[in-house]
Design a protein around this motif. Structure first.
Motif, mmCIF file in Angstrom:
data_model
loop_
_atom_site.group_PDB
_atom_site.id
_atom_site.type_symbol
_atom_site.label_atom_id
_atom_site.label_comp_id
_atom_site.label_asym_id
_atom_site.label_seq_id
_atom_site.Cartn_x
_atom_site.Cartn_y
_atom_site.Cartn_z
ATOM 1 N N GLU A 26 0.832 -1.202 0.000
ATOM 2 C CA GLU A 26 0.000 0.000 0.000
ATOM 3 C C GLU A 26 0.871 1.259 0.000
ATOM 4 O OE1 GLU A 26 -4.016 1.149 2.381
ATOM 5 O OE2 GLU A 26 -2.279 0.652 3.639
ATOM 6 N N ASN A 27 1.933 1.247 0.806
ATOM 7 C CA ASN A 27 2.853 2.392 0.866
ATOM 8 C C ASN A 27 3.605 2.577 -0.451
ATOM 9 O OD1 ASN A 27 2.126 3.036 3.498
ATOM 10 N ND2 ASN A 27 3.739 1.772 4.396
ATOM 11 N N ILE A 28 4.052 1.492 -1.045
ATOM 12 C CA ILE A 28 4.759 1.566 -2.327
ATOM 13 C C ILE A 28 3.821 2.095 -3.408
ATOM 14 C CG2 ILE A 28 5.898 0.229 -4.148
ATOM 15 C CD1 ILE A 28 6.858 -1.684 -1.884
ATOM 16 N N LYS A 29 2.591 1.622 -3.388
ATOM 17 C CA LYS A 29 1.590 2.085 -4.362
ATOM 18 C C LYS A 29 1.396 3.593 -4.254
ATOM 19 C CE LYS A 29 -3.269 2.498 -4.841
ATOM 20 N NZ LYS A 29 -4.568 2.211 -4.346
ATOM 21 N N GLN A 30 1.223 4.070 -3.038
ATOM 22 C CA GLN A 30 0.999 5.503 -2.832
ATOM 23 C C GLN A 30 2.212 6.325 -3.265
ATOM 24 O OE1 GLN A 30 -0.161 5.648 1.286
ATOM 25 N NE2 GLN A 30 -2.293 5.156 0.833
ATOM 26 N N ALA A 31 3.390 5.841 -2.993
ATOM 27 C CA ALA A 31 4.606 6.575 -3.357
ATOM 28 C C ALA A 31 4.854 6.557 -4.863
ATOM 29 C CB ALA A 31 5.809 5.985 -2.618
ATOM 30 N N SER A 32 4.484 5.469 -5.529
ATOM 31 C CA SER A 32 4.800 5.315 -6.953
ATOM 32 C C SER A 32 3.723 5.857 -7.889
ATOM 33 C CB SER A 32 5.010 3.838 -7.277
ATOM 34 O OG SER A 32 3.773 3.133 -7.180
ATOM 35 N N GLY A 33 2.478 5.863 -7.416
ATOM 36 C CA GLY A 33 1.384 6.286 -8.294
ATOM 37 C C GLY A 33 0.779 5.156 -9.096
ATOM 38 N N ALA A 34 1.225 3.938 -8.851
ATOM 39 C CA ALA A 34 0.630 2.788 -9.538
ATOM 40 C C ALA A 34 -0.814 2.621 -9.072
ATOM 41 C CB ALA A 34 1.424 1.522 -9.252
ATOM 42 N N ASN A 35 -1.610 1.947 -9.865
ATOM 43 C CA ASN A 35 -3.001 1.713 -9.496
ATOM 44 C C ASN A 35 -3.093 0.650 -8.406
ATOM 45 O OD1 ASN A 35 -5.821 0.110 -10.590
ATOM 46 N ND2 ASN A 35 -5.910 2.280 -10.082
ATOM 47 N N GLU A 36 -2.426 -0.467 -8.602
ATOM 48 C CA GLU A 36 -2.398 -1.551 -7.608
ATOM 49 C C GLU A 36 -1.086 -2.314 -7.728
ATOM 50 O OE1 GLU A 36 -4.579 -1.488 -5.394
ATOM 51 O OE2 GLU A 36 -6.311 -0.567 -6.347
ATOM 52 N N LEU A 37 -0.689 -2.935 -6.621
ATOM 53 C CA LEU A 37 0.468 -3.837 -6.565
ATOM 54 C C LEU A 37 0.045 -5.071 -5.799
ATOM 55 C CD1 LEU A 37 3.277 -1.338 -5.510
ATOM 56 C CD2 LEU A 37 3.066 -2.452 -7.722
ATOM 57 N N TYR A 38 0.463 -6.234 -6.275
ATOM 58 C CA TYR A 38 0.132 -7.439 -5.526
ATOM 59 C C TYR A 38 1.113 -8.564 -5.791
ATOM 60 C CZ TYR A 38 -2.760 -8.216 -9.791
ATOM 61 O OH TYR A 38 -3.241 -8.330 -11.080
ATOM 62 N N VAL A 39 1.100 -9.527 -4.852
ATOM 63 C CA VAL A 39 1.980 -10.697 -4.914
ATOM 64 C C VAL A 39 1.096 -11.934 -4.913
ATOM 65 C CG1 VAL A 39 3.823 -11.987 -3.751
ATOM 66 C CG2 VAL A 39 3.803 -9.471 -3.661
ATOM 67 N N MET A 40 1.374 -12.835 -5.875
ATOM 68 C CA MET A 40 0.617 -14.091 -5.976
ATOM 69 C C MET A 40 1.547 -15.279 -5.740
ATOM 70 S SD MET A 40 -1.768 -13.382 -9.308
ATOM 71 C CE MET A 40 -0.433 -12.889 -10.373
ATOM 72 N N ASP A 41 0.982 -16.339 -5.196
ATOM 73 C CA ASP A 41 1.774 -17.553 -5.064
ATOM 74 C C ASP A 41 1.833 -18.257 -6.420
ATOM 75 O OD1 ASP A 41 -0.621 -18.976 -5.394
ATOM 76 O OD2 ASP A 41 -0.794 -19.502 -3.281
#
Length: 192
Positions: A88-103
């Motif tokens: 969430e912090n990286i998203k806010q700092a970068s301006g990306a719409n969403e970031l996520y990690v999948m197995d």
């Protein structure tokens, strides 16, 4: 009669010459304006192509950076609440719409939108082309409508490897509506 006939001939020839000149001037003017319009259209398309390319590649680094952050990946695999906050912090700092990690099965372990009703956490995206590409060890790119959010976006993915074995996939979703709104505000009607 000879005088009338001669003046009629001269008049007809004069009319023919005038019409011919008018025809060629008209078509030359049309061709000149058409070529000008084509040139302007090509220039504008180039500008739009560059702005789209810049917007799409602006976030190419994010999945790569997240995938190389061992602490964040460990949190995603073991303590998703810490990973969610970090994303969430990286998203806010970068301006990306969403970031996520999948197995490796395609289930989302942690996501920047974990607080939302449309959170990706727990959702499986194994069917998405960007996931399949990342599982093959490649960088994935895909434009599509979100199955959870129902919002269009450009998805960028990469694999997380442990000893050359893919253990997870990281994804950044880029929202293109900002770029679309700029084009609309400029009075443009474009289809991407």
């Amino acid at each position: 009669m000879n005088v009338i006939s001669k003046s009629v001939k001269i008049s007809v020839i004069g009319i023919f010459v005038s019409l011919s000149i008018g025809f060629f001037v008209y078509h030359d003017t049309i061709n000149s304006h058409t070529n000008d319009l084509k040139l302007r259209a090509i220039e504008r398309i180039g500008l739009y192509q560059n702005s789209l390319h810049n917007e799409l590649t602006r976030f190419n680094f994010l999945p790569f950076i997240v995938a190389r952050d061992k602490q964040l990946i460990n949190w995603s695999l073991q303590k998703s609440d810490l990973a969610n906050v970090a994303l969430e912090n990286i998203k806010q700092a970068s301006g990306a719409n969403e970031l996520y990690v999948m197995d490796k099965s395609g289930t989302t372990l942690s996501a920047s939108n974990w607080r939302n009703k449309t959170s990706f956490v727990g959702k499986n995206f194994a069917f998405r082309p960007y996931f399949k590409e990342a599982m093959l060890g490649k960088n994935g790119n895909f434009f599509g409508i979100g199955t959870t959010s129902k919002q269009p976006g450009f998805y960028i993915s990469t694999s997380v490897k442990d000893r050359n074995k893919v253990v997870a996939v990281t994804v950044a979703k880029v929202d293109l509506s900002v770029l679309e709104n700029i084009w609309i505000d400029a009075g443009e009607n474009l289809f991407v």
